[in-house]
Design a protein around this motif. Structure first.
Motif, mmCIF file in Angstrom:
data_model
loop_
_atom_site.group_PDB
_atom_site.id
_atom_site.type_symbol
_atom_site.label_atom_id
_atom_site.label_comp_id
_atom_site.label_asym_id
_atom_site.label_seq_id
_atom_site.Cartn_x
_atom_site.Cartn_y
_atom_site.Cartn_z
ATOM 1 N N LYS A 13 0.378 -14.862 2.050
ATOM 2 C CA LYS A 13 1.329 -14.473 3.237
ATOM 3 C C LYS A 13 0.994 -13.167 3.785
ATOM 4 O O LYS A 13 0.457 -12.172 3.121
ATOM 5 N N TRP A 14 1.595 -13.058 4.720
ATOM 6 C CA TRP A 14 1.245 -11.837 5.712
ATOM 7 C C TRP A 14 2.577 -11.017 5.510
ATOM 8 O O TRP A 14 3.614 -11.698 5.821
ATOM 9 N N ILE A 15 2.811 -9.833 5.102
ATOM 10 C CA ILE A 15 3.859 -8.888 4.928
ATOM 11 C C ILE A 15 3.913 -7.533 5.584
ATOM 12 O O ILE A 15 2.584 -6.999 5.774
ATOM 13 N N ASN A 16 4.949 -7.013 5.908
ATOM 14 C CA ASN A 16 4.808 -5.556 6.614
ATOM 15 C C ASN A 16 4.688 -4.850 5.394
ATOM 16 O O ASN A 16 5.293 -5.011 4.430
ATOM 17 N N ALA A 17 3.965 -3.633 5.664
ATOM 18 C CA ALA A 17 3.994 -2.731 4.545
ATOM 19 C C ALA A 17 5.284 -2.158 3.743
ATOM 20 O O ALA A 17 5.222 -1.840 2.761
ATOM 21 N N ASP A 18 6.201 -1.982 4.748
ATOM 22 C CA ASP A 18 7.421 -1.535 4.237
ATOM 23 C C ASP A 18 8.344 -2.419 3.362
ATOM 24 O O ASP A 18 9.238 -2.226 2.569
ATOM 25 N N GLU A 19 7.551 -3.795 3.126
ATOM 26 C CA GLU A 19 8.413 -4.773 2.249
ATOM 27 C C GLU A 19 8.046 -4.639 0.867
ATOM 28 O O GLU A 19 8.422 -4.972 -0.150
ATOM 29 N N VAL A 20 6.791 -3.714 0.449
ATOM 30 C CA VAL A 20 6.528 -3.381 -0.869
ATOM 31 C C VAL A 20 7.257 -2.549 -1.190
ATOM 32 O O VAL A 20 7.304 -1.218 -1.062
ATOM 33 N N THR A 21 8.003 -2.650 -2.283
ATOM 34 C CA THR A 21 8.853 -1.959 -3.178
ATOM 35 C C THR A 21 8.237 -1.200 -4.240
ATOM 36 O O THR A 21 9.120 -0.105 -4.570
ATOM 37 N N ASP A 22 7.218 -1.840 -4.688
ATOM 38 C CA ASP A 22 6.651 -0.985 -5.926
ATOM 39 C C ASP A 22 5.249 -1.375 -6.044
ATOM 40 O O ASP A 22 4.804 -2.813 -5.684
ATOM 41 N N VAL A 23 4.498 -0.728 -6.625
ATOM 42 C CA VAL A 23 3.029 -1.079 -6.883
ATOM 43 C C VAL A 23 2.849 -1.160 -8.422
ATOM 44 O O VAL A 23 3.262 -0.242 -8.973
ATOM 45 N N ILE A 24 2.085 -2.222 -8.836
ATOM 46 C CA ILE A 24 1.620 -2.034 -10.279
ATOM 47 C C ILE A 24 0.694 -1.335 -10.754
ATOM 48 O O ILE A 24 -0.666 -1.545 -10.301
ATOM 49 N N TRP A 25 0.766 -0.079 -11.269
ATOM 50 C CA TRP A 25 -0.480 0.841 -11.613
ATOM 51 C C TRP A 25 -0.825 0.839 -13.103
ATOM 52 O O TRP A 25 -1.796 1.348 -13.203
ATOM 53 N N VAL B 71 -1.288 -11.101 1.347
ATOM 54 C CA VAL B 71 -0.865 -11.015 -0.153
ATOM 55 C C VAL B 71 -0.754 -12.400 -0.614
ATOM 56 O O VAL B 71 -0.440 -13.374 0.036
ATOM 57 N N ALA B 72 -1.424 -12.702 -1.758
ATOM 58 C CA ALA B 72 -1.196 -14.068 -2.643
ATOM 59 C C ALA B 72 -0.200 -14.009 -3.445
ATOM 60 O O ALA B 72 0.031 -13.034 -4.395
ATOM 61 N N ASP B 73 0.833 -14.796 -3.230
ATOM 62 C CA ASP B 73 2.135 -14.878 -4.515
ATOM 63 C C ASP B 73 1.430 -15.432 -5.748
ATOM 64 O O ASP B 73 0.612 -16.331 -5.722
ATOM 65 N N VAL B 74 1.555 -14.613 -6.749
ATOM 66 C CA VAL B 74 0.958 -14.986 -8.129
ATOM 67 C C VAL B 74 1.623 -16.189 -8.842
ATOM 68 O O VAL B 74 0.875 -16.719 -9.560
ATOM 69 N N ASP B 75 2.888 -16.533 -8.335
ATOM 70 C CA ASP B 75 3.474 -17.741 -9.058
ATOM 71 C C ASP B 75 3.104 -18.927 -8.213
ATOM 72 O O ASP B 75 2.391 -20.093 -8.920
ATOM 73 N N SER B 76 3.041 -19.246 -6.936
ATOM 74 C CA SER B 76 2.677 -20.230 -6.118
ATOM 75 C C SER B 76 1.315 -20.327 -5.497
ATOM 76 O O SER B 76 0.866 -21.347 -5.307
ATOM 77 N N GLY C 17 2.734 -10.288 -5.859
ATOM 78 C CA GLY C 17 1.698 -10.663 -5.247
ATOM 79 C C GLY C 17 0.356 -9.776 -5.395
ATOM 80 O O GLY C 17 0.505 -8.576 -5.953
ATOM 81 N N GLN C 18 -0.830 -10.380 -5.305
ATOM 82 C CA GLN C 18 -1.942 -9.514 -5.238
ATOM 83 C C GLN C 18 -2.533 -9.274 -3.641
ATOM 84 O O GLN C 18 -2.490 -10.449 -3.147
ATOM 85 N N VAL C 19 -2.900 -8.165 -3.595
ATOM 86 C CA VAL C 19 -3.223 -7.715 -2.231
ATOM 87 C C VAL C 19 -4.609 -8.200 -1.845
ATOM 88 O O VAL C 19 -5.585 -7.824 -2.631
ATOM 89 N N ILE C 20 -4.891 -8.843 -0.850
ATOM 90 C CA ILE C 20 -6.162 -9.611 -0.398
ATOM 91 C C ILE C 20 -6.714 -8.725 0.482
ATOM 92 O O ILE C 20 -7.928 -8.274 0.591
ATOM 93 N N PHE C 21 -5.942 -8.336 1.852
ATOM 94 C CA PHE C 21 -6.401 -7.492 2.692
ATOM 95 C C PHE C 21 -5.192 -6.493 3.351
ATOM 96 O O PHE C 21 -4.152 -6.648 3.500
ATOM 97 N N CYS C 22 -5.923 -5.317 3.877
ATOM 98 C CA CYS C 22 -4.785 -4.132 4.267
ATOM 99 C C CYS C 22 -5.331 -4.135 5.788
ATOM 100 O O CYS C 22 -6.543 -3.863 6.235
ATOM 101 N N GLU C 23 -4.134 -4.312 6.675
ATOM 102 C CA GLU C 23 -4.534 -4.082 8.213
ATOM 103 C C GLU C 23 -3.581 -2.791 8.803
ATOM 104 O O GLU C 23 -2.631 -2.580 8.294
ATOM 105 N N GLY C 24 -4.460 -1.921 9.481
ATOM 106 C CA GLY C 24 -3.903 -0.577 9.811
ATOM 107 C C GLY C 24 -3.036 -1.149 11.331
ATOM 108 O O GLY C 24 -3.306 -1.968 11.938
ATOM 109 N N VAL D 132 7.233 -7.211 -3.809
ATOM 110 C CA VAL D 132 7.839 -7.588 -2.435
ATOM 111 C C VAL D 132 9.412 -8.085 -2.757
ATOM 112 O O VAL D 132 9.503 -8.998 -3.363
ATOM 113 N N GLY D 133 10.115 -7.309 -2.353
ATOM 114 C CA GLY D 133 11.519 -7.944 -2.233
ATOM 115 C C GLY D 133 12.470 -6.986 -1.602
ATOM 116 O O GLY D 133 13.680 -7.126 -1.842
#
Length: 100
Positions: A71-83, A62-67, A42-49, A27-28
């Motif tokens: 947090k709730w974020i807008n979908a367009d804030e996701v810049t990449d997915v770790i596959w 999303v749960a911040d993996v460091d802290s 972060g790790q996604v906990i829940f997706c809302e349509g 997210v960035g």
């Protein structure tokens, strides 16, 4: 003989279309934020349509993996997915009903 000199353009799907709970995301914002180090993982906990398109995600919890902050974020804030841990997404959107 005909030769096609047109430029091939491939439009990639937005990364958030394939996100499911459990996926890790970056997210960035735009590229400038990432180069400045203003991003987080972060790790996604829940997706809302959305109300108009309930099968297309518009918000993620999303749960911040460091802290560990949730947090709730807008979908367009996701810049990449770790596959790397779960493979590439299928060619169909994730919200297609599973056949079973």
């Amino acid at each position: 003989m005909c030769i096609d000199h047109s430029v091939l353009t491939v439009k990639a799907d937005a990364p958030f279309l394939y996100v499911r709970p459990g996926h890790f995301v970056i997210v960035g914002g735009d590229r400038d934020h990432i180069e400045q180090g203003d991003w987080w993982m972060g790790q996604v906990i829940f997706c809302e349509g959305s109300a108009r398109h309930p099968k297309i995600p518009s918000l993620f919890q999303v749960a911040d993996v460091d802290s560990g902050a949730i947090k709730w974020i807008n979908a367009d804030e996701v810049t990449d997915v770790i596959w790397s841990m779960d493979g590439w997404p299928t060619s169909t959107p994730i919200y297609e009903k599973h056949k079973g």
